[in-house]
Motif scaffolding. Structure first.
Motif, mmCIF file in Angstrom:
data_model
loop_
_atom_site.group_PDB
_atom_site.id
_atom_site.type_symbol
_atom_site.label_atom_id
_atom_site.label_comp_id
_atom_site.label_asym_id
_atom_site.label_seq_id
_atom_site.Cartn_x
_atom_site.Cartn_y
_atom_site.Cartn_z
ATOM 1 N N UNK A 215 -17.932 -43.553 33.834
ATOM 2 C CA UNK A 215 -16.796 -43.011 34.573
ATOM 3 C C UNK A 215 -16.447 -43.923 35.752
ATOM 4 N N UNK A 216 -15.605 -43.456 36.658
ATOM 5 C CA UNK A 216 -15.151 -44.264 37.795
ATOM 6 C C UNK A 216 -16.277 -44.600 38.764
ATOM 7 N N UNK A 217 -17.352 -43.800 38.756
ATOM 8 C CA UNK A 217 -18.482 -44.027 39.660
ATOM 9 C C UNK A 217 -19.600 -44.833 39.011
ATOM 10 N N UNK A 218 -19.490 -45.118 37.725
ATOM 11 C CA UNK A 218 -20.507 -45.886 37.021
ATOM 12 C C UNK A 218 -21.557 -45.050 36.332
ATOM 13 N N UNK A 219 -21.342 -43.739 36.251
ATOM 14 C CA UNK A 219 -22.270 -42.851 35.550
ATOM 15 C C UNK A 219 -21.930 -42.813 34.062
ATOM 16 N N UNK A 220 -22.913 -42.975 33.169
ATOM 17 C CA UNK A 220 -22.625 -42.836 31.738
ATOM 18 C C UNK A 220 -22.177 -41.412 31.413
ATOM 19 N N UNK A 221 -21.048 -41.272 30.703
ATOM 20 C CA UNK A 221 -20.530 -39.952 30.363
ATOM 21 C C UNK A 221 -20.317 -39.770 28.862
ATOM 22 N N UNK A 222 -20.316 -40.847 28.102
ATOM 23 C CA UNK A 222 -20.133 -40.785 26.656
ATOM 24 C C UNK A 222 -21.174 -41.701 26.027
ATOM 25 N N UNK A 223 -21.879 -41.199 25.016
ATOM 26 C CA UNK A 223 -22.998 -41.941 24.427
ATOM 27 C C UNK A 223 -22.879 -41.949 22.916
ATOM 28 N N UNK A 224 -23.013 -43.131 22.341
ATOM 29 C CA UNK A 224 -23.104 -43.298 20.897
ATOM 30 C C UNK A 224 -24.453 -43.933 20.614
ATOM 31 N N UNK A 225 -25.232 -43.336 19.698
ATOM 32 C CA UNK A 225 -26.547 -43.881 19.353
ATOM 33 C C UNK A 225 -26.694 -43.860 17.842
ATOM 34 N N UNK A 226 -27.162 -44.959 17.296
ATOM 35 C CA UNK A 226 -27.317 -45.085 15.852
ATOM 36 C C UNK A 226 -27.513 -46.545 15.481
ATOM 37 N N UNK A 227 -26.877 -46.949 14.394
ATOM 38 C CA UNK A 227 -26.976 -48.321 13.909
ATOM 39 C C UNK A 227 -25.584 -48.940 13.930
ATOM 40 N N UNK A 228 -25.458 -50.096 14.591
ATOM 41 C CA UNK A 228 -24.171 -50.782 14.681
ATOM 42 C C UNK A 228 -23.933 -51.637 13.441
ATOM 43 N N UNK A 229 -22.678 -51.670 12.973
ATOM 44 C CA UNK A 229 -22.339 -52.538 11.847
ATOM 45 C C UNK A 229 -21.979 -53.927 12.382
ATOM 46 N N UNK A 230 -21.471 -54.786 11.508
ATOM 47 C CA UNK A 230 -21.183 -56.165 11.911
ATOM 48 C C UNK A 230 -20.025 -56.276 12.906
ATOM 49 N N UNK A 231 -19.172 -55.257 13.007
ATOM 50 C CA UNK A 231 -18.081 -55.251 13.980
ATOM 51 C C UNK A 231 -18.491 -54.614 15.305
ATOM 52 N N UNK A 232 -19.707 -54.074 15.374
ATOM 53 C CA UNK A 232 -20.197 -53.454 16.595
ATOM 54 C C UNK A 232 -19.942 -51.964 16.688
ATOM 55 N N UNK A 233 -19.401 -51.379 15.631
ATOM 56 C CA UNK A 233 -19.125 -49.946 15.618
ATOM 57 C C UNK A 233 -20.400 -49.199 15.236
#
Length: 82
Positions: A35-53
């Motif tokens: 967010x605007x203060x630098x706190x993580x607010x959205x998290x994705x966890x798993x395995x990234x593909x070759x495009x980084x998704x």
């Protein structure tokens, strides 16, 4: 999936404001939006593909503060598979 104590230590750090931060944690790839203060607010966890998704799980953070800026509630909600 549940967020463990070791991962929460990484997520309680401050990062740059309004940016996407990517790192690896154990065998998982992690991406978090701040967010605007630098706190993580959205998290994705798993395995990234070759495009980084990342294909895995998504979490959002509920961070409530009072008028003086003290944290009242800090909770991560599971939002499902991505």
């Amino acid at each position: 999936m549940k967020i463990g104590e070791r991962l929460l230590k990484h997520l309680n750090k401050k990062y740059g404001p309004s940016q996407m931060v990517a790192f690896t944690f154990g065998r998982y790839d992690v991406a978090t939006k701040t967010d605007e203060e630098g706190n993580p607010v959205l998290l994705f966890i798993g395995k990234a593909d070759d495009r980084g998704i990342i294909k895995g799980d998504q979490f959002t953070r509920r961070l409530l503060k009072d008028a003086s800026g003290a944290v009242i509630k800090d909770h991560w909600d599971y939002k499902g598979k991505v």
